[in-house]
Design an enzyme around this catalytic site. Structure first.
Site, mmCIF file in Angstrom:
data_model
loop_
_atom_site.group_PDB
_atom_site.id
_atom_site.type_symbol
_atom_site.label_atom_id
_atom_site.label_comp_id
_atom_site.label_asym_id
_atom_site.label_seq_id
_atom_site.Cartn_x
_atom_site.Cartn_y
_atom_site.Cartn_z
ATOM 1 N N PRO A 1 52.572 17.653 25.514
ATOM 2 C CA PRO A 1 52.465 16.646 26.565
ATOM 3 C C PRO A 1 53.643 16.525 27.526
ATOM 4 O O PRO A 1 54.352 15.524 27.560
ATOM 5 C CB PRO A 1 52.267 15.359 25.774
ATOM 6 C CG PRO A 1 52.992 15.607 24.493
ATOM 7 C CD PRO A 1 52.765 17.062 24.191
ATOM 8 N N CYS A 2 53.816 17.515 28.367
ATOM 9 C CA CYS A 2 54.868 17.463 29.383
ATOM 10 C C CYS A 2 54.586 16.386 30.425
ATOM 11 O O CYS A 2 55.504 15.936 31.118
ATOM 12 C CB CYS A 2 55.067 18.824 30.033
ATOM 13 S SG CYS A 2 53.577 19.554 30.711
ATOM 14 N N HIS A 3 53.335 15.931 30.509
ATOM 15 C CA HIS A 3 52.998 14.857 31.447
ATOM 16 C C HIS A 3 53.684 13.542 31.073
ATOM 17 O O HIS A 3 53.784 12.641 31.897
ATOM 18 C CB HIS A 3 51.478 14.665 31.534
ATOM 19 C CG HIS A 3 50.823 14.324 30.234
ATOM 20 N ND1 HIS A 3 50.447 15.286 29.325
ATOM 21 C CD2 HIS A 3 50.480 13.129 29.687
ATOM 22 C CE1 HIS A 3 49.884 14.696 28.274
ATOM 23 N NE2 HIS A 3 49.898 13.384 28.468
#
Length: 179
Positions: free
Chosen positions: A143-145
């Site tokens: 989850p780089c978001h």
């Protein structure tokens, strides 16, 4: 003189219709993964440096049954942590950053600076951290978001800031905007 034998790894792919558009799932054979394929990439539509289907890849949705099941559960609000086998080929630094992304809890965010602190990245190398995050081949599942600017701004996302906002709103980290 004989040449060394090379082992050909089979790359499979399929697509998945999501609320963000058609996702491209790519994987390679793995003896340790249920279904026999480890996920190597998940690309969103309009993603910078996103993968495109290659002629030597095999379209086969079967090895991705578990990935698709978990993605459906995630988008239905029933899954907050992916349990999948990944196989990525980043640098040691990139792999360390990508693994750290997995520790950011669902429904929360962290800043680039805070992530740098956690990883022991010197202040002058935060751009390298941002570049590693931007090179993440497994959007959504790693989850780089969930990494945002220290001031709460939505800084860069390989699939576009709108997709980042949609994912964070879905997870409850942002409130929906009324128009």
């Amino acid at each position: 003189m004989s040449s060394p034998e090379t082992t050909m790894v089979t790359t499979s792919y399929t697509t998945f219709d999501s609320p963000l558009g058609e996702l491209l799932l790519v994987g390679e054979e793995s003896a340790t993964t249920p279904g026999g394929t480890a996920l190597t990439a998940l690309s969103l539509p309009q993603q910078q440096r996103g993968l495109t289907i290659q002629p030597h890849w095999r379209r086969d949705p079967a090895p991705f049954d578990e990935v698709v099941r978990q993605l459906r559960a995630y988008f239905a609000g029933e899954l907050t942590r992916f349990e999948l086998e990944f196989r990525t080929t980043g640098t040691d630094f990139q792999e360390r950053v990508w693994q750290a992304l997995e520790a950011i809890p669902y429904g929360t965010t962290t800043s680039y600076g805070r992530l740098a602190e956690v990883l022991g990245v010197p202040r002058g190398e935060v751009r390298a951290l941002g570049a590693a995050i931007g090179a993440n081949p497994l959007l959504i599942v790693r989850p780089c978001h969930r990494v945002i600017g220290v001031d709460g701004t939505m800084r860069g996302y390989a699939a576009g800031v709108e997709a980042k906002i949609a994912l964070l709103t879905h997870e409850g980290a942002l409130q929906p905007t009324l128009i």
